[in-house]
Design an enzyme around this catalytic site. Sequence first.
Site, PDB file in Angstrom:
ATOM      1  N   GLY A 128      -9.684  -4.967  -0.858  1.00 11.13           N
ATOM      2  CA  GLY A 128      -8.558  -5.000  -1.787  1.00 11.13           C
ATOM      3  C   GLY A 128      -7.988  -3.655  -2.141  1.00 11.13           C
ATOM      4  O   GLY A 128      -7.336  -3.483  -3.149  1.00 11.13           O
ATOM      5  N   CYS A 129      -8.246  -2.671  -1.282  1.00  9.27           N
ATOM      6  CA  CYS A 129      -7.642  -1.380  -1.547  1.00  9.27           C
ATOM      7  C   CYS A 129      -6.361  -1.299  -0.744  1.00  9.27           C
ATOM      8  O   CYS A 129      -6.342  -1.687   0.410  1.00  9.27           O
ATOM      9  CB  CYS A 129      -8.570  -0.281  -1.057  1.00  9.27           C
ATOM     10  SG  CYS A 129      -9.360   0.542  -2.392  1.00  9.27           S
ATOM     11  N   VAL A 130      -5.348  -0.774  -1.339  1.00  2.00           N
ATOM     12  CA  VAL A 130      -4.139  -0.568  -0.559  1.00  2.00           C
ATOM     13  C   VAL A 130      -4.367   0.566   0.432  1.00  2.00           C
ATOM     14  O   VAL A 130      -3.815   0.601   1.512  1.00  2.00           O
ATOM     15  CB  VAL A 130      -2.944  -0.251  -1.464  1.00  2.00           C
ATOM     16  CG1 VAL A 130      -1.683  -0.145  -0.650  1.00  2.00           C
ATOM     17  CG2 VAL A 130      -2.792  -1.337  -2.509  1.00  2.00           C
TER      18      VAL A 130
END
Lengths: 366, 466
Positions: A128-130
Site C-alpha cells: 500500500g505504498c505509493v
Amino acid sequence: MAAAAMSCAASLRLLPFKPNLFASSVQYPAKALILRPLKPSELPSFRRTIITFQKISTGNVRPPSASPPSSSEDFQPIEELPPELQEIVKLFQSVQEPRAKYRQLIFYGEHLKPLDPQFKTRENKVEGCVSQVWVRAFFDDQRNVVYEADSDSSITKGLAALLVQGLSGRPVPEILRVTPDFALLLGLQQSLSPSRNNGFLNMLKLMQKKALHLEVKGEEDSSSEESLESSFVPTPETNGGVSVVDKDTESKPSFVEDLGAEDSDGGSDVVALGSRGMRIREKLEKELNPVELEVEDVSYQHAGHAAVRGSAGDDGETHFNLRIVSDAFQGKSLVKRHRMIYDLLQEELKNGLHALSIVAKTPAEV
Amino acid sequence: MEGVAMKLPSFKSLAPNAISIGHRSFSRVRRSSSLSVFSAASSSATVATSSESVSLGHRVRKDFRILHQEVNGSKLVYLDSAATSQKPSVVLEALQNYYEFYNSNVHRGIHYLSAKATDEFELARKKVARFINASDSKEIVFTRNATEAINLVAYSWGLLNLKPGDEVSLTVAEHHSCIVPWQLVSEKTGAVLKYVMLNEDEVPDVDKLREMISPKTKLVAVHHVSNVLASCLPIEEIVVCAHNVGAKVLVDACQSVPHMVVDVQKLNADFLVASSHKMCGPTGIGFLYGKSDLLQSMPPFLGGGEMISDVFLDHSTYAEPPSRFEAGTPAIGEAIALGAAIDYLSEIGMPKIHEYEVELGKYLYGKLSALPDVRIYGPRPSESVHRGALCSFNVEGLHPTDLATFLDQQHGVAIRSGHHCAQPLHRYLGVNASARASLYFYNTKEDVDSFVVALADTVSFFNSFK
C-alpha cells in the site's frame, strides 16, 4: 522529560487539526500482536499473577486485562520507545523548522545502508505504498532484530531509515510495544490513519510483523529444548502465516478485551507474585500511597526470548503491567508520571526487570 | 472581437481574452455589482483593468468557497480536479434544499412531497439527457458513478452477448474501471480482451485499433479523454469502424463530459458513462447513456424494488428501461444536485469552459515543459492536437510521492501522485508512478504560476541532497 512533554505539545500544535487524531490513534497493544495468531479457542490457560490493592473500594474492580493504557488520550510515552528511537524523536523535536526537519529526514535516508537487490522481494515489500519500500529483518546472535530497508522515494526512505535506526538491534517485545504515536512527536505531519496509502504506518506494521515472525520461528526451533510454562504456543497456522496485521485497528482492542474477559473467568489460575513483584508493590505503595494498585506479572508472555531465558533475576520476573491510582500524580504530565515510577524502580530495572506497562492516574481521572 | 460584443449581451459569456470597447462599457455595468465580491473572495484574482476582462477562473471562484482556504500555512492551490471536482454553492444549496423542503421517496408515493421529489428527480434526468444530447431521457440510467455504469453494461449486456472467442477491444491507457469489469466478465464468458498500445506521439494507436477491430470484435470500450495522457480519441471514427463489423462502442467520458461539449448522437456511441463528482456534482451519482433499443434488449443488473413490473413468489417481470436498471431507492438529492451542476455549467456554456481550459492547459504545459528534467506524458499540444487540461509528469531523480508531499506541506499545492488508476499504462511507460496536476475552469493562471514556482522550489530542495 518536561522538555520532551512540552515540545511534544508544541509539535502537536504544528499539525493540522485532525478530529480523529486520537480516535484513530492506533490502539496498538503489543501483546495483542503476540497473541493474535491464536484463535481464542486455542489459547492455553494462562497462569497469571494479579493482586489488586485498593484502599477505597471504588465498586468497580477492573477485570485483569492484558492491554496497556487503553484510554484514548494516553498516547505512548517516549520512555517506552527503544533508546535509539527516543534519541531520534528528541532530535526531530529540537528542529523546529519544517524544511529543516525534512532535510534531517532525507539525511537519514541517504545514510541508510543499501539493501541488497536480492532482498527486494514480494514478502519484503511494504503494502500500500505509493512508493516502493522493502524491509528485511533477521536476528543477530543475541536474538535482537536487525533491519535493513530501502525505498525509491526520498521521504519514505528517510522514514524507513528512522525506523531501521530506531528499532534495529532491539529485542522483539520492545519492538512490538512501539506504537506509531511517536511519529506525531516528529512534527512531520505524518498521518496515522490506517489507509492503504499510509506508507509509514504500513512500514512499522511490516517491521513488527517480521519481528514477530522471527520470534515465532525461533521458538519453533527451540521449543523442543525447553518446555516453557504457559508460553505462547506456535501452531501450524502461525508458521509464516501470522495473521496479517490488518489495517483495521479497531479490531485489536476488542480482541484484547475478549481475551481479558475470558481470563477473568479463570480464577483458579491466579498465582502469587514472585519476590520482585512483591518488592515492586511495596515500593510503589510506600512512595506513592496509591488509592488503587495493580501489579500484574506478565513475564510469561515474553518467556522464550533471549532477555528472559536464564536472566539474572528472580525466576524470570521481567515484565509487569502496573495500574496505579494516586494523588501523587496530581498536576504531573503523563510523561512525568511514568518517569516517577521508573525512578522508583531503578534498582529492579538494573537487575533484570525488563519492561513495565504503566497506567498512572489520579483519583479524579478514574 | 466586435462581432463577439454584439452577440453577447450577457456578462457571463465574456471570452477570456476579449478586448473590445463595446464590451467594456456593457460589461462594466454588469461587473461592478460583483466586483467587490471578487476582490474580497480571491486575493489572487487580477481584477480587470480597463483593457483586460476578468478570466473565467477568476469570475467563478466566488462560487467555490472551498477554494478560499489555507492548508499547511499556504493558500490552497487545488490541482486535482481530474480526481474530483469542487462544487459551486448552487449545487450544495440544491442538495440542502431537497432535504429541507421536499425530501421524499420517488416514483412510489402519491402525496405532494413525493410528487415534487419525483418531478425534480426526473427533471434531473432530462437535464442529463439534454446535456449530452441524448434523444430521450429514457436513455439515461442513473447509477452510483461511471464505474458502476460500466459494470452494469459488463454484467447485463456483456454476460448476455459475449461468447467464447469474442473480442473486446481496449487501450492500454484505460482507467481500471474500464478494464477490470471486462476482465471479470470475459472470465465468465470466455471472451478475449485485446489492447492497443501507444504510438510515437504517446497516444493510443488508432490505426492499430482499426486493424484490431474484426468480425470477432463485439465491443470496443475506450476513453474519450485520457486522465493521464490528456489525449483525446476520435470517437466518431472509432464508432464507424466498430459498427462496420457489428461491434458496440462504450465510451468512458469521465474526463470529457465535464470539460467540453459531448454529443452522443454526433458520436453515435452505443454506451457512454460519466460521473457526477467530476463535473461539479456530488459524489454518489453518475449515469449510463445507452441507445434505447440496446437498453431494451438488456436483462436486469441489480434486482429489487423499482426495477420490477410484477413480483410473484417464483418469478418477476421487469420494468422498462431506465427503471429496469435502477433498483432500490436512488440517490435522489444527489441526482437533483447533479441537475443543478448541469444548469451551472450550461449557464457558463461548455464551449466557453472548453476554450478557457484549452488556453490554461496550454499555459500549464508550456510552463511545466520549460522546467529542466520534467517529462510530461502524452501528446505535445499543437494546432491539431488539443490536450485536456492536465499534465502527468515525472521529474528526473525525484519520486512523485516526494514531490507531491513537499508541494502539499510546504506550498499548499494539491496534486496527485501515483498510478492514477492506470497501472497498465504506467507499466507500459516504464514508470511506477507519476505526478499529475489537473485543472478545471475554476483554476486561474495564478494557480499555474504558484504551482510552477512551488515545483521549482521542490526540485531544488531535493536536488540539494545530490
